[in-house]
Scaffold this motif. Structure first.
Motif, PDB file in Angstrom:
ATOM      1  N   UNK A 173      34.197 -45.553 -53.176  1.00  0.00           N
ATOM      2  CA  UNK A 173      35.251 -46.396 -53.739  1.00  0.00           C
ATOM      3  C   UNK A 173      34.921 -47.881 -53.569  1.00  0.00           C
ATOM      4  N   UNK A 174      34.444 -48.237 -52.391  1.00  0.00           N
ATOM      5  CA  UNK A 174      34.125 -49.640 -52.105  1.00  0.00           C
ATOM      6  C   UNK A 174      32.871 -50.103 -52.848  1.00  0.00           C
ATOM      7  N   UNK A 175      31.895 -49.219 -52.974  1.00  0.00           N
ATOM      8  CA  UNK A 175      30.696 -49.571 -53.740  1.00  0.00           C
ATOM      9  C   UNK A 175      31.041 -49.825 -55.207  1.00  0.00           C
ATOM     10  N   UNK A 176      31.987 -49.082 -55.725  1.00  0.00           N
ATOM     11  CA  UNK A 176      32.463 -49.334 -57.087  1.00  0.00           C
ATOM     12  C   UNK A 176      33.197 -50.672 -57.149  1.00  0.00           C
ATOM     13  N   UNK A 177      33.980 -50.958 -56.122  1.00  0.00           N
ATOM     14  CA  UNK A 177      34.751 -52.196 -56.089  1.00  0.00           C
ATOM     15  C   UNK A 177      33.846 -53.426 -56.135  1.00  0.00           C
ATOM     16  N   UNK A 178      32.732 -53.377 -55.389  1.00  0.00           N
ATOM     17  CA  UNK A 178      31.809 -54.519 -55.368  1.00  0.00           C
ATOM     18  C   UNK A 178      30.683 -54.371 -56.393  1.00  0.00           C
ATOM     19  N   UNK A 179      30.800 -53.333 -57.242  1.00  0.00           N
ATOM     20  CA  UNK A 179      29.890 -53.116 -58.373  1.00  0.00           C
ATOM     21  C   UNK A 179      28.435 -52.893 -57.941  1.00  0.00           C
ATOM     22  N   UNK A 180      28.275 -52.107 -56.859  1.00  0.00           N
ATOM     23  CA  UNK A 180      26.929 -51.803 -56.370  1.00  0.00           C
ATOM     24  C   UNK A 180      26.769 -50.312 -56.026  1.00  0.00           C
ATOM     25  N   UNK A 181      27.264 -49.404 -56.850  1.00  0.00           N
ATOM     26  CA  UNK A 181      27.180 -47.978 -56.498  1.00  0.00           C
ATOM     27  C   UNK A 181      25.747 -47.465 -56.385  1.00  0.00           C
ATOM     28  N   UNK A 182      24.809 -48.099 -57.072  1.00  0.00           N
ATOM     29  CA  UNK A 182      23.417 -47.638 -57.082  1.00  0.00           C
ATOM     30  C   UNK A 182      22.659 -48.008 -55.811  1.00  0.00           C
ATOM     31  N   UNK A 183      23.276 -48.794 -54.908  1.00  0.00           N
ATOM     32  CA  UNK A 183      22.577 -49.239 -53.694  1.00  0.00           C
ATOM     33  C   UNK A 183      22.872 -48.374 -52.479  1.00  0.00           C
ATOM     34  N   UNK A 184      23.619 -47.315 -52.663  1.00  0.00           N
ATOM     35  CA  UNK A 184      24.128 -46.508 -51.550  1.00  0.00           C
ATOM     36  C   UNK A 184      23.080 -46.140 -50.507  1.00  0.00           C
ATOM     37  N   UNK A 185      21.900 -45.732 -50.951  1.00  0.00           N
ATOM     38  CA  UNK A 185      20.874 -45.243 -50.028  1.00  0.00           C
ATOM     39  C   UNK A 185      19.802 -46.282 -49.689  1.00  0.00           C
ATOM     40  N   UNK A 186      20.027 -47.512 -50.119  1.00  0.00           N
ATOM     41  CA  UNK A 186      19.067 -48.569 -49.803  1.00  0.00           C
ATOM     42  C   UNK A 186      19.361 -49.162 -48.425  1.00  0.00           C
ATOM     43  N   UNK A 187      18.388 -49.928 -47.920  1.00  0.00           N
ATOM     44  CA  UNK A 187      18.546 -50.645 -46.659  1.00  0.00           C
ATOM     45  C   UNK A 187      18.735 -52.129 -46.961  1.00  0.00           C
ATOM     46  N   UNK A 188      19.356 -52.889 -46.033  1.00  0.00           N
ATOM     47  CA  UNK A 188      19.635 -54.303 -46.298  1.00  0.00           C
ATOM     48  C   UNK A 188      18.432 -55.115 -46.773  1.00  0.00           C
ATOM     49  N   UNK A 189      17.230 -54.830 -46.233  1.00  0.00           N
ATOM     50  CA  UNK A 189      16.067 -55.621 -46.629  1.00  0.00           C
ATOM     51  C   UNK A 189      15.644 -55.358 -48.070  1.00  0.00           C
ATOM     52  N   UNK A 190      16.183 -54.319 -48.669  1.00  0.00           N
ATOM     53  CA  UNK A 190      15.870 -53.995 -50.061  1.00  0.00           C
ATOM     54  C   UNK A 190      16.857 -54.624 -51.045  1.00  0.00           C
ATOM     55  N   UNK A 191      17.796 -55.405 -50.530  1.00  0.00           N
ATOM     56  CA  UNK A 191      18.828 -56.024 -51.356  1.00  0.00           C
ATOM     57  C   UNK A 191      18.614 -57.525 -51.461  1.00  0.00           C
ATOM     58  N   UNK A 192      19.139 -58.105 -52.530  1.00  0.00           N
ATOM     59  CA  UNK A 192      19.141 -59.567 -52.664  1.00  0.00           C
ATOM     60  C   UNK A 192      20.217 -60.146 -51.750  1.00  0.00           C
ATOM     61  N   UNK A 193      20.200 -61.463 -51.561  1.00  0.00           N
ATOM     62  CA  UNK A 193      21.210 -62.107 -50.732  1.00  0.00           C
ATOM     63  C   UNK A 193      22.612 -61.866 -51.267  1.00  0.00           C
TER      64      UNK A 193
END
Length: 237
Positions: free
Chosen positions: A117-137
Motif C-alpha cells: 500500500x505504501x509503495x503504491x502511495x509513493x509510486x515505487x512498487x517496482x523497488x520492493x526487493x531492491x536495496x537502498x544503494x540501488x535507488x536514486x536519492x
C-alpha cells in the motif's frame, strides 16, 4: 492531531537555543519551521519528537501533555535528511521495520499488504526487493517517507527532507509530499531553510531567528504582512 508548543526554552551549556517558543498547529496542517542555520528549528523538532528534552515549557498533542513521554509513545513518524535507511535491508524490509516492533505486531500478511500500500502511495512498487544503494536519492527519500508512515502515526516530522537532493528532484518531491500529506490528512511539521520550499508546501510557516519565533502565518500572510525587518530580509521582500 493538533499540536501546542507552550513556552519552550532550551540551553546547550551557555548557548540559549530556544527562547519561550509558542506555536499552535491545527489538525491536518503542514507547518514549516523556517529560518537560517542555527536558529533552533531542528532543536525544536527534536523536542517535539522526544529526542531532546526542553529545559522548560510543555508540548501537548490533542491537549494531552506529552512533554515527558518517551519518543515511542508519541505516535510520530520521522523523516531524516540522511534518509537513515538500513543498507542491509531491502526496501520492503525497511518499510516494514517499524511494524515488526509494534506491541501488537501485525501478521505477516498484514505487514506485506501495508508495505504494498505504501509503495503504491509513493509510486515505487517496482523497488520492493531492491536495496537502498540501488535507488536514486529521490527514491530513497520516498522510501524513507513510506517507512515513516508505516505505523500510521498521527504526526509526521521531516528534518530538511530534500536538502541532499538537486533542485529538479526537490521540486518534484515537495509536490509529491504535499499531495500525500493532503491525501492521508496527517499533521506534519517540516524543517527547512529554503523559503521557496516552505512557500510551496506549507499551510503555516513559522519563521525563526536566534531561538525565537519572529512570525507565524500562512505564506500569503507572511508576504503581505511581514511583521519584522528580519522576516522582510529573510523572505527577500
Amino acid at each position: 492531531m493538533s499540536i501546542q508548543i507552550n513556552n519552550i526554552d532550551k540551553h546547550f551549556a551557555n548557548f540559549h537555543a530556544l527562547k519561550d517558543v509558542r506555536i499552535d498547529i491545527n489538525t491536518g496542517e503542514l507547518a514549516t519551521l523556517l529560518g537560517p542555520s542555527g536558529c533552533g528549528k531542528t532543536t525544536l523538532l527534536r523536542i517535539i519528537a522526544g529526542l531532546e528534552t526542553a529545559d522548560s515549557g510543555r508540548i501537548l498533542f490533542d491537549g494531552l501533555d506529552v512533554t515527558d513521554a518517551p519518543v515511542q509513545k508519541r505516535g510520530i513518524g520521522f523523516v531524516f535528511q540522511s534518509y537513515a535507511l538500513f543498507r542491509h535491508k531491502t526496501v520492503a524490509q525497511n518499510i516494514a521495520f517499524g511494524l515488526t516492533l509494534l506491541k501488537d505486531k501485525p501478521s505477516k500478511a498484514e505487514i506485506n499488504n501495508r508495505v504494498s500500500e505504501l509503495l503504491e502511495l509513493v509510486q515505487l512498487p517496482h523497488t520492493k526487493d531492491r536495496y537502498p544503494h540501488e535507488l536514486s536519492g529521490g527514491q530513497r527519500q520516498r522510501i524513507a517517507l513510506a517507512r515513516a508512515l508505516a505505523t500510521r502515526p498521527k504526526l509526521l516530522l521531516l528534518d530538511e527532507p530534500f536538502g541532499a537532493l538537486d533542485a529538479k528532484v526537490r521540486k518534484e518531491l515537495r509536490s509529491s509530499l504535499k499531495t500525500i500529506q493532503q491525501e492521508i490528512g496527517i499533521t506534519s511539521i517540516m524543517v527547512t531553510h529554503d523559503q521557496e520550499e516552505a512557500v510551496a508546501v506549507s499551510d503555516k510557516i513559522v519563521v525563526m531567528n536566534h531561538g525565537t519565533v519572529e512570525q507565524v502565518g500562512t505564506p500569503d500572510e507572511l508576504f503581505v504582512r511581514p511583521n519584522s525587518d528580519f522576516v522582510v530580509d529573510f523572505l527577500g521582500l
